[in-house]
Design a protein around this motif. Structure first.
Motif, PDB file in Angstrom:
ATOM      1  N   LEU B  27       0.859  -1.428   0.024  1.00  0.00           N
ATOM      2  CA  LEU B  27       0.001   0.024  -0.058  1.00  0.00           C
ATOM      3  C   LEU B  27       0.870   1.274  -0.131  1.00  0.00           C
ATOM      4  N   ILE B  28       1.939   1.103   0.596  1.00  0.00           N
ATOM      5  CA  ILE B  28       2.844   2.576   0.620  1.00  0.00           C
ATOM      6  C   ILE B  28       3.962   2.329  -0.184  1.00  0.00           C
ATOM      7  N   ARG B  29       4.080   3.613  -1.161  1.00  0.00           N
ATOM      8  CA  ARG B  29       4.686   3.366  -2.082  1.00  0.00           C
ATOM      9  C   ARG B  29       6.283   3.767  -1.783  1.00  0.00           C
ATOM     10  N   ASN B  30       6.495   5.213  -1.001  1.00  0.00           N
ATOM     11  CA  ASN B  30       7.673   5.390  -0.433  1.00  0.00           C
ATOM     12  C   ASN B  30       8.167   4.751   0.539  1.00  0.00           C
ATOM     13  N   ASN B  31       9.500   5.114   1.108  1.00  0.00           N
ATOM     14  CA  ASN B  31       9.726   4.804   2.199  1.00  0.00           C
ATOM     15  C   ASN B  31       8.961   5.258   3.393  1.00  0.00           C
ATOM     16  N   ILE B  32       8.985   4.848   4.639  1.00  0.00           N
ATOM     17  CA  ILE B  32       8.201   5.347   5.760  1.00  0.00           C
ATOM     18  C   ILE B  32       8.959   6.545   6.282  1.00  0.00           C
ATOM     19  N   ILE B  95      25.731 -13.369  18.120  1.00  0.00           N
ATOM     20  CA  ILE B  95      25.272 -13.569  16.684  1.00  0.00           C
ATOM     21  C   ILE B  95      25.511 -12.248  15.731  1.00  0.00           C
ATOM     22  N   PRO B  96      25.935 -12.649  14.546  1.00  0.00           N
ATOM     23  CA  PRO B  96      26.169 -11.381  13.463  1.00  0.00           C
ATOM     24  C   PRO B  96      24.652 -11.208  12.982  1.00  0.00           C
ATOM     25  N   HIS B  97      24.524 -10.000  12.981  1.00  0.00           N
ATOM     26  CA  HIS B  97      23.039  -9.591  12.557  1.00  0.00           C
ATOM     27  C   HIS B  97      22.979  -7.977  12.255  1.00  0.00           C
ATOM     28  N   LEU B  98      22.258  -7.690  11.506  1.00  0.00           N
ATOM     29  CA  LEU B  98      22.216  -6.365  10.555  1.00  0.00           C
ATOM     30  C   LEU B  98      20.880  -5.810  10.731  1.00  0.00           C
ATOM     31  N   HIS B  99      20.861  -4.612  11.625  1.00  0.00           N
ATOM     32  CA  HIS B  99      19.508  -4.033  11.824  1.00  0.00           C
ATOM     33  C   HIS B  99      18.904  -3.568  10.283  1.00  0.00           C
ATOM     34  N   PRO B 100      17.830  -3.524  10.159  1.00  0.00           N
ATOM     35  CA  PRO B 100      17.049  -2.815   8.916  1.00  0.00           C
ATOM     36  C   PRO B 100      17.380  -1.307   8.893  1.00  0.00           C
ATOM     37  N   GLY B 101      18.007  -0.752   7.944  1.00  0.00           N
ATOM     38  CA  GLY B 101      18.227   0.489   7.842  1.00  0.00           C
ATOM     39  C   GLY B 101      19.513   1.027   8.084  1.00  0.00           C
ATOM     40  N   SER B 102      20.140  -0.148   8.753  1.00  0.00           N
ATOM     41  CA  SER B 102      21.684   0.374   9.109  1.00  0.00           C
ATOM     42  C   SER B 102      22.544  -0.524   8.099  1.00  0.00           C
ATOM     43  N   THR B 103      23.636  -0.114   7.878  1.00  0.00           N
ATOM     44  CA  THR B 103      24.803  -0.618   7.085  1.00  0.00           C
ATOM     45  C   THR B 103      25.860  -1.381   7.924  1.00  0.00           C
ATOM     46  N   PRO B 169       3.451  -1.994  13.388  1.00  0.00           N
ATOM     47  CA  PRO B 169       4.425  -1.155  12.701  1.00  0.00           C
ATOM     48  C   PRO B 169       5.743  -1.706  12.417  1.00  0.00           C
ATOM     49  N   GLU B 170       6.025  -2.799  13.419  1.00  0.00           N
ATOM     50  CA  GLU B 170       7.309  -3.595  13.153  1.00  0.00           C
ATOM     51  C   GLU B 170       7.367  -4.361  11.771  1.00  0.00           C
ATOM     52  N   GLY B 171       6.352  -4.836  11.482  1.00  0.00           N
ATOM     53  CA  GLY B 171       6.182  -5.553  10.166  1.00  0.00           C
ATOM     54  C   GLY B 171       6.490  -4.647   9.139  1.00  0.00           C
ATOM     55  N   ALA B 172       5.824  -3.480   9.188  1.00  0.00           N
ATOM     56  CA  ALA B 172       6.068  -2.460   8.117  1.00  0.00           C
ATOM     57  C   ALA B 172       7.335  -1.946   8.118  1.00  0.00           C
ATOM     58  N   ILE B 173       7.809  -1.741   9.310  1.00  0.00           N
ATOM     59  CA  ILE B 173       9.177  -0.958   9.313  1.00  0.00           C
ATOM     60  C   ILE B 173      10.281  -2.102   8.413  1.00  0.00           C
ATOM     61  N   ILE B 174      10.138  -3.237   8.890  1.00  0.00           N
ATOM     62  CA  ILE B 174      10.760  -4.466   8.177  1.00  0.00           C
ATOM     63  C   ILE B 174      10.401  -4.564   6.755  1.00  0.00           C
ATOM     64  N   SER B 175       9.264  -4.725   6.444  1.00  0.00           N
ATOM     65  CA  SER B 175       9.203  -5.119   4.894  1.00  0.00           C
ATOM     66  C   SER B 175       9.305  -3.721   3.955  1.00  0.00           C
ATOM     67  N   ILE B 176       9.031  -2.514   4.444  1.00  0.00           N
ATOM     68  CA  ILE B 176       9.057  -1.391   3.423  1.00  0.00           C
ATOM     69  C   ILE B 176      10.461  -0.919   3.174  1.00  0.00           C
ATOM     70  N   PRO B 177      11.250  -0.965   4.122  1.00  0.00           N
ATOM     71  CA  PRO B 177      12.824  -0.414   3.751  1.00  0.00           C
ATOM     72  C   PRO B 177      13.211  -1.592   2.960  1.00  0.00           C
ATOM     73  N   LEU B 178      12.879  -2.666   2.902  1.00  0.00           N
ATOM     74  CA  LEU B 178      13.688  -3.870   2.163  1.00  0.00           C
ATOM     75  C   LEU B 178      13.240  -3.687   0.661  1.00  0.00           C
ATOM     76  N   LYS B 179      12.086  -3.035   0.532  1.00  0.00           N
ATOM     77  CA  LYS B 179      11.563  -2.834  -0.992  1.00  0.00           C
ATOM     78  C   LYS B 179      12.338  -1.400  -1.449  1.00  0.00           C
ATOM     79  N   THR B 180      12.151  -0.646  -0.649  1.00  0.00           N
ATOM     80  CA  THR B 180      12.861   0.644  -0.928  1.00  0.00           C
ATOM     81  C   THR B 180      14.220   0.814  -0.990  1.00  0.00           C
ATOM     82  N   ASP B 181      14.895   0.555   0.002  1.00  0.00           N
ATOM     83  CA  ASP B 181      16.218   0.523   0.314  1.00  0.00           C
ATOM     84  C   ASP B 181      17.005  -0.623  -0.535  1.00  0.00           C
TER      85      ASP B 181
END
Lengths: 268, 269
Positions: B27-32, B95-103, B169-181
């Motif tokens: 539904l949301i086109r741009n990044n949050i 555990i090696p991990h990467l937060h969404p939106g972080s490099t 919001p967590e679901g959205a915060i994860i999936s939307i940047p995966l698409k846009t970024d």
């Protein structure tokens, strides 16, 4: 008379924290050890989260239950809490946005020597201390009102938690003023202490106000909780999780939280 | 049989929150918007703080008190809480991990990017974050199933609803940047978001099975879950929401989430 002394010391302990912090200007040349600061900030955050719930919100809800609010007994707690958070938001918005940025500075930066920035910081910390002092005053007012939900011990715990949280703040005011040569160290110390003097004053005013309108106690308790949660979320946690030594901050937060929880259960 | 359905629904409600949130990617086109993101992170933090105290720690202490521990009834709660924080601290470091939106990857093998693909590290970050929430819900239902009077179907449902609300919001915060970024397709980003929530009922179910077997440990597990949730709030949600440009929205989010959970608990619990 015993109660008078209890309140007297209870209100002065937070000021003591500020004064000791301000005295750091005499001992430290380039600011507080980062790790010590992180541990203190984390600890204070843990204490304040636990205190705002067990010492303030729970009593607020219980008072409303006693007063026969039934299912609606969350109303005073929710209103007061929102007002507390909103009040500090407003203060931060009006006063200045300088404070968070300056506080995140790890070491003393004298590049803004002779500027008004350090004095502005003094103003900001001072104004911030007003609601914090009120929170302590509300607890002691609750104790004086003879309510069974607030004990001397729980009021003291809040007072000590505030003192810990004030320690770095006193230093944050005095150290840039003194070390950057803007004024003598003694004068800087006096300014640091002065930033904390408003706390007992605000506390006394809160006590007098509540004597007069006791019904408002649940609102004021949760107001104080809102103030504390604001300080934790907006200042203590972000500052303590910035840069290095964040694990120390998290661990000391856990310790502070547990200590406060135990104090509440064991003493009440 | 009603217990079975209680648990079944209770464990699935949080997942529904994540799935709905993840579907926002369609539904949301741009990044949050960054401010919205800060508010949502704060909101989740507020819900989790209130939930860990009213739904987990206070019942844990009540249970110990009912079992006759008296003044010492804080011991299971304090122990479980401390172990919960320590447990997540260890996982977070190892555990090696990467937060969404972080490099910047966290955990061991920091420099060794080849060993773990970016996607697997993102997945690890989200899993790490969702396990405590799943456990918390599972532990509550374990208490309910064990017939403990300190935990009612209503209070378990409150926690489950609270977690579901903050999963949205967590679901959205994860999936939307995966698409846009990160350039994933919508469908894949949605799947990833949903996946992140699947660990919750799994962790919940495992906790239930574990506690069926050792029900005396219930207060410890309740407070363990509280510790794990507070860790996520303190180490991740709040610092993330307060980073970059300063905004008051995170704090407002915390206040709203916290109050919502408190009200749910007082009226329903």
């Amino acid at each position: 008379m015993q109660e008078f002394w209890q309140v007297f010391f209870g209100l002065l302990i937070p000021l003591l924290g500020t004064t000791l912090g301000a005295a750091m200007v005499f001992f430290l040349k380039d600011g507080m050890n980062d790790r010590v600061k992180k541990v203190l900030l984390g600890f204070a955050a843990g204490v304040m989260i636990a205190a705002s719930i067990w010492s303030l919100l729970d009593p607020s809800i219980n008072l409303a239950v006693e007063a026969g609010w039934g299912k609606w007994s969350w109303v005073p707690a929710a209103i007061g809490f929102l007002l507390g958070v909103g009040f500090l938001l407003l203060i931060d918005y009006i006063v200045l946005k300088v404070r968070p940025k300056v506080m995140k500075r790890k070491n003393i930066d004298c590049s803004n020597k002779y500027s008004h920035k350090n004095m502005k910081l003094f103003m900001a910390v001072t104004i911030h201390n007003i609601p914090e002092g009120m929170a302590v005053g509300v607890m002691f007012a609750g104790m004086l009102s003879g309510s069974s939900v607030i004990t001397f011990a729980s009021a003291m715990v809040l007072s000590i938690g505030m003192a810990i949280q004030n320690f770095p703040e006193g230093g944050i005011v005095s150290m840039p003023l003194g070390i950057c040569g803007e004024m003598s160290k003694k004068k800087a110390f006096a300014f640091g202490t002065l930033s904390g003097v408003v706390e007992p004053i605000a506390a006394v005013l809160a006590i007098l106000l509540l004597r007069w309108v006791n019904v408002l106690l649940p609102y004021f308790l949760s107001f104080a909780a809102g103030v504390m949660i604001y300080v934790v979320i907006e200042e203590l946690i972000p500052e303590s999780q910035l840069g290095k030594h964040t694990t120390w901050a998290s661990l000391s937060l856990a310790i502070g939280f547990v200590v406060m929880m135990i104090l509440d259960i064991a003493l009440s | 049989m009603s217990d079975f359905w209680n648990v079944f629904v209770g464990l699935l409600i949080p997942l529904a929150g994540t799935v709905l949130g993840a579907s926002m990617v369609f539904l949301i086109r741009n990044n949050i918007n960054q401010n919205v993101n800060k508010f949502l992170l704060g909101f989740a933090a507020g819900v989790m703080i209130a939930a860990s105290i009213w739904s987990l720690l206070i019942p844990a202490m009540e249970i110990s008190e009912n079992s006759g521990m008296g003044k010492l009834s804080f011991i299971p709660a304090a122990t479980g809480f401390a172990v919960g924080i320590a447990f997540l601290l260890v996982l977070d470091t190892l555990i090696p991990h990467l937060h969404p939106g972080s490099t910047e990857p966290e955990g061991i093998h920091k420099g060794d990017k080849k060993k773990h693909s970016k996607k697997s590290m993102l997945f690890m970050a989200v899993t790490l974050h969702n396990i405590p929430e799943g456990m918390a819900v599972g532990v509550m239902y374990a208490g309910l199933v064990s017939g403990n009077t300190s935990i009612t179907a209503a209070s378990a449902l409150v926690l489950s609803l609270g977690i579901a609300i903050q999963n949205f919001p967590e679901g959205a915060i994860i999936s939307i940047p995966l698409k846009t970024d990160k350039g994933m397709s919508k469908g894949k980003a949605f799947l990833f978001g949903t996946f992140s929530g699947v660990v919750e009922p799994i962790a919940g179910l495992l906790s239930i099975l574990l506690i069926k077997w050792a029900s005396a440990l219930l207060p410890y597990f309740l407070s363990f879950a509280a510790g794990a949730m507070i860790y996520v709030v303190v180490e991740e949600l709040i610092p993330e929401a307060q980073s970059d440009k300063h905004s008051n929205l995170c704090t407002i989010g915390v206040a709203v989430g916290f109050l919502l959970m408190m009200i749910l608990d007082v009226t329903l619990g």
